[in-house]
Design a protein around this motif. Structure first.
Motif, mmCIF file in Angstrom:
data_model
loop_
_atom_site.group_PDB
_atom_site.id
_atom_site.type_symbol
_atom_site.label_atom_id
_atom_site.label_comp_id
_atom_site.label_asym_id
_atom_site.label_seq_id
_atom_site.Cartn_x
_atom_site.Cartn_y
_atom_site.Cartn_z
ATOM 1 N N ARG A 19 0.825 -1.206 0.000
ATOM 2 C CA ARG A 19 0.000 0.000 0.000
ATOM 3 C C ARG A 19 0.865 1.265 0.000
ATOM 4 O O ARG A 19 0.557 2.267 -0.657
ATOM 5 C CB ARG A 19 -0.928 -0.014 1.220
ATOM 6 C CG ARG A 19 -2.076 -1.015 1.083
ATOM 7 C CD ARG A 19 -3.173 -0.699 2.096
ATOM 8 N NE ARG A 19 -2.702 -0.848 3.465
ATOM 9 C CZ ARG A 19 -2.751 -1.976 4.173
ATOM 10 N NH1 ARG A 19 -3.281 -3.068 3.616
ATOM 11 N NH2 ARG A 19 -2.322 -2.006 5.412
ATOM 12 N N ASP A 21 3.867 1.512 -1.269
ATOM 13 C CA ASP A 21 4.439 1.663 -2.621
ATOM 14 C C ASP A 21 3.410 2.256 -3.585
ATOM 15 O O ASP A 21 3.727 3.119 -4.418
ATOM 16 C CB ASP A 21 4.916 0.297 -3.134
ATOM 17 C CG ASP A 21 6.143 -0.199 -2.394
ATOM 18 O OD1 ASP A 21 6.817 0.644 -1.736
ATOM 19 O OD2 ASP A 21 6.423 -1.406 -2.451
ATOM 20 N N ALA A 22 2.158 1.812 -3.463
ATOM 21 C CA ALA A 22 1.109 2.340 -4.339
ATOM 22 C C ALA A 22 0.873 3.822 -4.069
ATOM 23 O O ALA A 22 0.692 4.625 -4.992
ATOM 24 C CB ALA A 22 -0.180 1.547 -4.137
ATOM 25 N N ALA A 23 0.882 4.188 -2.755
ATOM 26 C CA ALA A 23 0.693 5.592 -2.406
ATOM 27 C C ALA A 23 1.838 6.440 -2.936
ATOM 28 O O ALA A 23 1.633 7.549 -3.465
ATOM 29 C CB ALA A 23 0.576 5.737 -0.883
ATOM 30 N N ASP A 24 3.092 5.914 -2.796
ATOM 31 C CA ASP A 24 4.250 6.652 -3.309
ATOM 32 C C ASP A 24 4.157 6.835 -4.822
ATOM 33 O O ASP A 24 4.501 7.894 -5.367
ATOM 34 C CB ASP A 24 5.541 5.917 -2.945
ATOM 35 C CG ASP A 24 5.822 5.953 -1.451
ATOM 36 O OD1 ASP A 24 5.233 6.807 -0.766
ATOM 37 O OD2 ASP A 24 6.622 5.118 -0.980
ATOM 38 N N GLU A 25 3.653 5.815 -5.510
ATOM 39 C CA GLU A 25 3.532 5.901 -6.969
ATOM 40 C C GLU A 25 2.496 6.956 -7.369
ATOM 41 O O GLU A 25 2.695 7.743 -8.304
ATOM 42 C CB GLU A 25 3.130 4.534 -7.516
ATOM 43 C CG GLU A 25 3.058 4.502 -9.050
ATOM 44 C CD GLU A 25 2.733 3.107 -9.562
ATOM 45 O OE1 GLU A 25 2.497 2.995 -10.773
ATOM 46 O OE2 GLU A 25 2.710 2.157 -8.752
ATOM 47 N N LYS A 26 1.358 7.008 -6.617
ATOM 48 C CA LYS A 26 0.330 8.017 -6.900
ATOM 49 C C LYS A 26 0.851 9.425 -6.638
ATOM 50 O O LYS A 26 0.597 10.357 -7.406
ATOM 51 C CB LYS A 26 -0.904 7.760 -6.044
ATOM 52 C CG LYS A 26 -1.690 6.515 -6.464
ATOM 53 C CD LYS A 26 -2.925 6.342 -5.586
ATOM 54 C CE LYS A 26 -3.728 5.126 -6.014
ATOM 55 N NZ LYS A 26 -4.920 4.908 -5.156
ATOM 56 N N ILE A 27 1.604 9.579 -5.540
ATOM 57 C CA ILE A 27 2.168 10.889 -5.222
ATOM 58 C C ILE A 27 3.131 11.338 -6.317
ATOM 59 O O ILE A 27 3.133 12.504 -6.746
ATOM 60 C CB ILE A 27 2.873 10.846 -3.845
ATOM 61 C CG1 ILE A 27 1.824 10.675 -2.734
ATOM 62 C CG2 ILE A 27 3.692 12.113 -3.612
ATOM 63 C CD1 ILE A 27 2.424 10.457 -1.368
ATOM 64 N N THR A 29 3.057 10.438 -9.419
ATOM 65 C CA THR A 29 2.273 10.774 -10.612
ATOM 66 C C THR A 29 1.661 12.166 -10.487
ATOM 67 O O THR A 29 1.681 12.969 -11.433
ATOM 68 C CB THR A 29 1.160 9.735 -10.824
ATOM 69 O OG1 THR A 29 1.741 8.440 -10.958
ATOM 70 C CG2 THR A 29 0.345 10.064 -12.063
ATOM 71 N N LEU A 30 1.123 12.487 -9.293
ATOM 72 C CA LEU A 30 0.535 13.804 -9.067
ATOM 73 C C LEU A 30 1.585 14.899 -9.192
ATOM 74 O O LEU A 30 1.329 15.969 -9.783
ATOM 75 C CB LEU A 30 -0.117 13.864 -7.681
ATOM 76 C CG LEU A 30 -1.410 13.069 -7.514
ATOM 77 C CD1 LEU A 30 -1.855 13.086 -6.056
ATOM 78 C CD2 LEU A 30 -2.509 13.651 -8.394
ATOM 79 N N ARG A 31 2.774 14.648 -8.626
ATOM 80 C CA ARG A 31 3.848 15.638 -8.742
ATOM 81 C C ARG A 31 4.238 15.871 -10.191
ATOM 82 O O ARG A 31 4.503 17.000 -10.614
ATOM 83 C CB ARG A 31 5.062 15.173 -7.940
ATOM 84 C CG ARG A 31 4.881 15.301 -6.432
ATOM 85 C CD ARG A 31 6.071 14.763 -5.690
ATOM 86 N NE ARG A 31 5.937 14.956 -4.243
ATOM 87 C CZ ARG A 31 6.758 14.422 -3.355
ATOM 88 N NH1 ARG A 31 7.777 13.654 -3.745
ATOM 89 N NH2 ARG A 31 6.560 14.662 -2.062
ATOM 90 N N ASP A 33 2.253 15.495 -12.775
ATOM 91 C CA ASP A 33 1.178 16.267 -13.406
ATOM 92 C C ASP A 33 1.269 17.742 -13.044
ATOM 93 O O ASP A 33 1.076 18.631 -13.887
ATOM 94 C CB ASP A 33 -0.182 15.706 -12.991
ATOM 95 C CG ASP A 33 -0.436 14.326 -13.563
ATOM 96 O OD1 ASP A 33 0.261 13.961 -14.534
ATOM 97 O OD2 ASP A 33 -1.325 13.618 -13.035
#
Length: 383
Positions: A19, A21-27, A29-31, A33
């Protein structure tokens, strides 16, 4: 049992790591963008801040419309009537061809900067020369009654009709064919500037002192009276004397203050002084009894200079200080003066009259008249 517990704990730890790792990946991606959006905004901001290098029309639109291209390159430069007919819908019987709205808007913009009365007055666009407007000269009467008392009829309001005199304003600049053949010659900017200058000179004079015969009726050509608003005939402007037959008396501040307060409070919101530069040079020297200057410079760039708290507008067509002249006007011109114009400027290309020059005969119908005589006051040089 212990092995099962350790297995469950290990599985839970793996879930937590997954979880995370998934959160880090989303963060991440947002950065990414956000960084991309910032980069786009920076590019847009830099593009907007670049100076225009292709003239007023090119700076307003990324590329000229087919209408403008056909009008400038086809008709103005080469006189190809077929091209302009096909894109404008104009016909020869109209006496010319309508200017594309990009160029017409550019002419209107320059007129506003050059002719100060146009920037102050109320401007309406009309489709014909016969513009008329009704003005209420007296409000509807009212009265007080009891709960069960009768309601007698009240007096009806009175109206006056305004029909601004108009005339055809024209300009006739010329350019050599060699200039027109030169692609580097900015024809549309030149034409707009020349027409604007010619129109502004005529307009500025007519809005101030025009006689109303085939031209606007200037506000200084309207009837004048010393009487106040309550008894003065509608359409006549009130004036007060300066106190001296040749200029200002020993107490000019009181005369100017009196002039301000002859106007109703509602009209004073948005009012301004109008005078020419020669009169302004004298007004700037006026002082109160304690030595303070009446005139106040604008404290911020772009802010107008002020006299007794109201902005000062220079109009060179106003008369100089002289006996029986009206060198100073104080008024809310948005409410007090109306300009009625037919919006489409007409241009006729004439390559034959004065060879090798090509003339561009531009016409526009403009009218003007005092709209509300309570909204403009005058100072007259007299005792």
């Amino acid at each position: 049992m212990d092995v099962q517990i350790e297995t469950d704990q290990l599985t839970e730890s793996f879930d937590i790591v997954a979880r995370q790792d998934a959160a880090d990946e989303k963060i991440a991606t947002l950065r990414s963008d956000v960084d991309e959006v910032k980069a786009r905004l920076d590019r847009v901001s830099k593009a907007a801040s670049r100076p225009a290098i292709l003239g007023p029309i090119a700076s307003a639109t990324s590329e000229a419309s087919p209408e403008v291209k056909g009008f400038v390159d086809g008709y103005l430069r080469r006189g190809r009537e077929a091209e302009i007919k096909s894109i404008s819908g104009a016909v020869p019987q109209d006496g010319g061809y309508a200017v594309p709205r990009e160029i017409d808007a550019m002419i209107a913009s320059e007129l506003k900067e050059i002719s100060p009365i146009r920037s102050l007055a109320q401007v309406v666009q009309v489709g014909s020369a016969g513009y008329r407007k009704l003005i209420t000269t007296g409000g509807t009467a009212s009265g007080w009654v009891g709960e069960t008392a009768g309601r007698p009829e009240t007096d009806a309001p009175e109206f006056a009709e305004i029909a601004p005199p108009s005339g055809e304003l024209y300009a006739n600049p010329a350019a050599s064919q060699a200039m027109l053949d030169d692609a580097a010659f900015d024809l549309e900017s030149w034409l707009a500037s020349e027409v604007a200058m010619e129109f502004a000179r005529a307009e500025g004079s007519a809005f101030v002192g025009g006689n109303g015969t085939d031209q606007p009726l200037g506000f200084l050509s309207s009837p004048t009276s010393l009487a106040g608003d309550a008894v003065r005939p509608f359409g006549s402007l009130q004036y007060i004397g300066s106190g001296d037959a040749q200029g200002f008396d020993a107490n000019p501040e009181s005369r100017l203050i009196d002039l301000v307060h002859t106007m109703k409070a509602g009209h004073r919101q948005g009012a301004s002084w109008v005078m020419n530069s020669a009169t302004l040079s004298e007004v700037r020297k006026l002082k109160t009894s304690d030595g303070a200057f009446l005139w106040q410079p604008g404290l911020v760039e772009g802010q107008p200079d002020r006299l007794l708290g109201y902005p000062v507008v220079e109009a060179e067509d106003m008369p100089d200080i002289a006996a029986d002249a009206f060198p100073i006007a104080f008024g809310n011109f948005k409410a007090g003066y109306i300009i009625a114009e037919r919006s489409a400027t007409q241009v006729l290309r004439d390559p034959f009259t004065n060879k090798p020059f090509v003339h561009f005969y531009a016409t526009k119908r403009v009218g003007g008249q005092v709209l509300d005589s309570y909204a403009i006051k005058l100072l007259k040089i007299e005792v």
